[in-house]
Motif scaffolding. Structure first.
Motif, PDB file in Angstrom:
ATOM      1  N   ALA A  60      -1.057  -5.970   4.915  1.00 14.46           N
ATOM      2  CA  ALA A  60      -0.605  -4.858   4.073  1.00 14.46           C
ATOM      3  C   ALA A  60       0.825  -4.493   4.443  1.00 14.46           C
ATOM      4  N   ASP A  61       1.599  -4.043   3.444  1.00 13.25           N
ATOM      5  CA  ASP A  61       2.978  -3.582   3.671  1.00 13.25           C
ATOM      6  C   ASP A  61       3.115  -2.167   3.105  1.00 13.25           C
ATOM      7  N   ALA A  62       3.452  -1.206   3.990  1.00 13.56           N
ATOM      8  CA  ALA A  62       3.511   0.205   3.585  1.00 13.56           C
ATOM      9  C   ALA A  62       4.916   0.672   3.228  1.00 13.56           C
ATOM     10  N   ASN A  63       5.922  -0.135   3.513  1.00 13.44           N
ATOM     11  CA  ASN A  63       7.313   0.279   3.241  1.00 13.44           C
ATOM     12  C   ASN A  63       7.572   1.724   3.675  1.00 13.44           C
ATOM     13  N   SER A  64       7.182   2.009   4.898  1.00 12.30           N
ATOM     14  CA  SER A  64       7.505   3.267   5.583  1.00 12.30           C
ATOM     15  C   SER A  64       6.935   4.526   4.924  1.00 12.30           C
ATOM     16  N   ALA A  65       5.741   4.409   4.339  1.00 13.20           N
ATOM     17  CA  ALA A  65       5.181   5.537   3.586  1.00 13.20           C
ATOM     18  C   ALA A  65       4.315   6.491   4.416  1.00 13.20           C
ATOM     19  N   TYR A  66       4.105   6.203   5.713  1.00 11.39           N
ATOM     20  CA  TYR A  66       3.193   7.044   6.510  1.00 11.39           C
ATOM     21  C   TYR A  66       3.921   7.680   7.688  1.00 11.39           C
ATOM     22  N   THR A  67       3.211   8.620   8.356  1.00  9.23           N
ATOM     23  CA  THR A  67       3.739   9.239   9.580  1.00  9.23           C
ATOM     24  C   THR A  67       2.633   9.188  10.632  1.00  9.23           C
ATOM     25  N   LEU A  81      -6.266   7.667   9.287  1.00  9.83           N
ATOM     26  CA  LEU A  81      -6.367   6.868   8.062  1.00  9.83           C
ATOM     27  C   LEU A  81      -6.020   5.397   8.355  1.00  9.83           C
ATOM     28  N   LEU A  82      -4.918   5.179   9.074  1.00  9.07           N
ATOM     29  CA  LEU A  82      -4.489   3.800   9.354  1.00  9.07           C
ATOM     30  C   LEU A  82      -5.525   3.064  10.219  1.00  9.07           C
ATOM     31  N   ILE A 132       0.843  -1.196   0.000  1.00 11.39           N
ATOM     32  CA  ILE A 132       0.000   0.000   0.000  1.00 11.39           C
ATOM     33  C   ILE A 132       0.880   1.248   0.000  1.00 11.39           C
ATOM     34  N   LYS A 133       0.281   2.364  -0.398  1.00  8.12           N
ATOM     35  CA  LYS A 133       0.953   3.665  -0.316  1.00  8.12           C
ATOM     36  C   LYS A 133      -0.153   4.707  -0.186  1.00  8.12           C
ATOM     37  N   PRO A 134       0.185   5.925   0.238  1.00 11.93           N
ATOM     38  CA  PRO A 134      -0.853   6.950   0.353  1.00 11.93           C
ATOM     39  C   PRO A 134      -1.588   7.088  -0.987  1.00 11.93           C
ATOM     40  N   GLY A 135      -2.913   7.043  -0.951  1.00 14.81           N
ATOM     41  CA  GLY A 135      -3.707   7.112  -2.178  1.00 14.81           C
ATOM     42  C   GLY A 135      -4.075   5.738  -2.706  1.00 14.81           C
ATOM     43  N   PHE A 136      -3.423   4.678  -2.198  1.00 15.05           N
ATOM     44  CA  PHE A 136      -3.761   3.303  -2.606  1.00 15.05           C
ATOM     45  C   PHE A 136      -3.648   2.440  -1.353  1.00 15.05           C
ATOM     46  N   ASP A 137      -4.611   2.613  -0.444  1.00 11.01           N
ATOM     47  CA  ASP A 137      -4.506   1.891   0.824  1.00 11.01           C
ATOM     48  C   ASP A 137      -5.841   1.334   1.297  1.00 11.01           C
ATOM     49  N   VAL A 138      -6.680   2.183   1.942  1.00  6.56           N
ATOM     50  CA  VAL A 138      -7.911   1.661   2.547  1.00  6.56           C
ATOM     51  C   VAL A 138      -8.836   1.065   1.481  1.00  6.56           C
ATOM     52  N   LYS A 139      -9.030   1.790   0.379  1.00  9.75           N
ATOM     53  CA  LYS A 139      -9.975   1.322  -0.666  1.00  9.75           C
ATOM     54  C   LYS A 139      -9.597  -0.029  -1.250  1.00  9.75           C
ATOM     55  N   PRO A 140      -8.342  -0.219  -1.712  1.00 16.33           N
ATOM     56  CA  PRO A 140      -8.020  -1.544  -2.253  1.00 16.33           C
ATOM     57  C   PRO A 140      -8.131  -2.663  -1.212  1.00 16.33           C
ATOM     58  N   GLN A 155       5.621  -2.279   8.592  1.00 19.85           N
ATOM     59  CA  GLN A 155       6.412  -1.044   8.479  1.00 19.85           C
ATOM     60  C   GLN A 155       5.597   0.155   7.974  1.00 19.85           C
ATOM     61  N   PRO A 156       4.585   0.576   8.749  1.00 16.34           N
ATOM     62  CA  PRO A 156       3.835   1.760   8.306  1.00 16.34           C
ATOM     63  C   PRO A 156       4.650   3.051   8.384  1.00 16.34           C
ATOM     64  N   LEU A 157       5.540   3.182   9.397  1.00 18.05           N
ATOM     65  CA  LEU A 157       6.242   4.459   9.619  1.00 18.05           C
ATOM     66  C   LEU A 157       7.699   4.373   9.145  1.00 18.05           C
ATOM     67  N   ALA A 158       8.473   5.416   9.453  1.00 22.39           N
ATOM     68  CA  ALA A 158       9.800   5.594   8.860  1.00 22.39           C
ATOM     69  C   ALA A 158      10.707   4.356   8.933  1.00 22.39           C
ATOM     70  N   TYR A 159      11.576   4.218   7.937  1.00 23.34           N
ATOM     71  CA  TYR A 159      12.443   3.034   7.799  1.00 23.34           C
ATOM     72  C   TYR A 159      13.398   2.894   8.971  1.00 23.34           C
ATOM     73  N   ASP A 160      13.660   4.009   9.684  1.00 24.04           N
ATOM     74  CA  ASP A 160      14.625   3.957  10.789  1.00 24.04           C
ATOM     75  C   ASP A 160      13.958   4.180  12.144  1.00 24.04           C
ATOM     76  N   ASP A 161      12.635   4.050  12.178  1.00 24.76           N
ATOM     77  CA  ASP A 161      11.926   4.338  13.432  1.00 24.76           C
ATOM     78  C   ASP A 161      11.574   3.088  14.223  1.00 24.76           C
ATOM     79  N   ILE A 162      11.665   3.191  15.538  1.00 28.17           N
ATOM     80  CA  ILE A 162      11.058   2.178  16.411  1.00 28.17           C
ATOM     81  C   ILE A 162      10.038   2.854  17.332  1.00 28.17           C
ATOM     82  N   ILE A 163      10.402   4.010  17.873  1.00 32.83           N
ATOM     83  CA  ILE A 163       9.583   4.649  18.917  1.00 32.83           C
ATOM     84  C   ILE A 163       8.185   5.050  18.429  1.00 32.83           C
ATOM     85  N   ASP A 164       8.090   5.692  17.277  1.00 32.01           N
ATOM     86  CA  ASP A 164       6.763   6.108  16.796  1.00 32.01           C
ATOM     87  C   ASP A 164       5.866   4.909  16.503  1.00 32.01           C
ATOM     88  N   HIS A 165       6.478   3.797  16.124  1.00 28.35           N
ATOM     89  CA  HIS A 165       5.655   2.599  15.895  1.00 28.35           C
ATOM     90  C   HIS A 165       4.976   2.143  17.189  1.00 28.35           C
TER      91      HIS A 165
END
Ligand code: OSB
Ligand code: MG
Length: 375
Positions: free
Chosen positions: A189-196, A202-203, A165-173, A216-226
């Protein structure tokens, strides 16, 4: 054992179907195979880096640089290499660059097992004789095309359906998949870090869809926000990009940033670290599964071996050769032995031979390094 020669082949393999993620679209897999040669035995490893650093920081060129300038010269000087873990001091001396280390370590694991006459799965402590397999489906141009692919994968017997998924192609599909195929299909679903964290509302709309997890909804280097996000979501979070080591896994589990972990051998620096993450998660009751990087049969064989460990309880992205390639480079190719299931090979090392003709057809460059000379 003494490694006399190390070879790096660069291959370009066209994908059967373009693979689109939130970070870009791939038409061809451009990657490296590392061969470690001792006497008449060759061990094979695969670099899972992409040509450009769009998934993580590494790229084909950085892997080549680290291997050629720093790792291979040291390995070719080793007096004695009894076990792949003996590479650890060399690996510790170079920070990061885990895909480079994993490519070389994979070749050494395969060589070590072939010399001993044991399978890689056995050497790693694997107990399963067959593994359940899922599929990762890229972003498709339309929801209708996505539904066609999901339907065909369900028909083929895949035991987990993962959708990018990515922003604009997520909940609907994702909703459309549930409407067409029902609530019981094992879906994620796999977001490859496309959200904040701005996207929490939305999520949250994914929660009623009963997904196995969101990867991996959030940044590629994040643990805390997850961890913050997980408190708001009922869908379990699975981490991919953020986990490079057993220490990362421990931190993520301790703060509640991940209820599931995707183990990719390349991303974590090799099979030795992958096993450590598996063992830690097993002790903590955290299920794991083996991710994929659109590997050739060689990388895929390594993935099958690690997936034979007991706590790989969720089907991985370890699809057979024909999901990706017209012709794979292993002999035999990797196949289902029944729908959605691959047999763990019992032969020495990775348990698959090389189809030399196919391999050579895909090679675009070769470099050889030996104990006495560099050709
Ligand atoms: O995030 O898991 C990922 C492919 C390329 C880069 C990243 C990922 C993927 C996949 C495909 O999901 C897995 C596969 O089928 O090999
Ligand atoms: Mg992923």
């Amino acid at each position: 054992m003494i490694i006399e020669e190390i070879r790096i082949d660069r291959l370009e393999m066209p994908l059967k179907h373009p693979f689109e993620t939130s970070f870009g679209k791939l038409m061809t897999r451009d990657f490296l195979i590392v061969s470690a040669i001792s006497g008449d035995i060759t061990g094979y490893g695969e670099s899972t880096a992409f040509p450009l650093p769009f998934y993580n920081e590494e790229s084909t060129e950085t892997v080549l640089y680290i291997l050629k300038e720093l790792i291979i010269p040291q390995v070719l000087k080793m007096e004695k290499l009894e076990h792949p873990e003996d590479l650890d001091p060399i690996f510790q001396s170079v920070k990061g660059h885990r895909m480079a280390k994993a490519a070389l370590e994979g070749a050494v694991w395969d060589l070590y097992c072939k010399k001993k006459g044991i399978s890689l799965a056995n050497a790693l402590g694997g107990t399963k004789t067959e593994i359940d397999v899922g599929v990762s489906i890229g972003i498709e141009p339309t929801i209708e095309e996505l539904l066609d692919r999901v339907g065909s994968c369900i028909d083929q017997g895949y035991k987990k359906i993962k959708v990018k998924i990515k922003p604009g192609f997520d909940v609907k599909p994702m909703q459309a998949i549930r409407e067409r195929f029902g609530m019981d299909v094992p879906l994620m679903a796999d977001a490859n870090s496309a959200y904040t964290l701005q996207d929490i509302d939305l999520l949250k709309q994914l929660d009623p869809l009963n997904l196995m997890m969101i990867e991996q909804p959030l940044a590629y280097d994040d643990i805390i926000d997850h961890a913050t996000l997980q408190k708001e979501l009922s869908t379990p979070i699975c981490l991919d990009e953020s986990i490079h080591s057993v220490d990362d896994a421990r931190k993520a589990v301790e703060i509640g940033a991940a209820k599931v972990i995707n183990i990719k051998v390349g991303r974590v620096g090799g099979l030795t670290e992958a096993k450590k993450i598996h063992d830690y998660c097993q002790a903590m009751d955290i299920p794991v599964w083996c991710g994929g990087m659109l590997e050739s049969g060689i990388g895929r064989a390594h993935n099958i071996a690690i997936t034979s460990l007991a706590n790989f309880t969720i089907p991985g992205d370890t699809s057979p050769s024909d999901r990706y390639w017209e012709q794979d480079i292993t002999d035999p190719e990797i196949k289902f032995h029944k729908p959605g299931v691959i047999k763990v090979p019992e032969g020495p090392g990775i348990g698959y031979g090389i189809n030399e003709q196919a391999f050579n057809d895909y090679v675009v460059g070769t470099e050889t390094f030996s104990r006495t000379k560099t050709v």
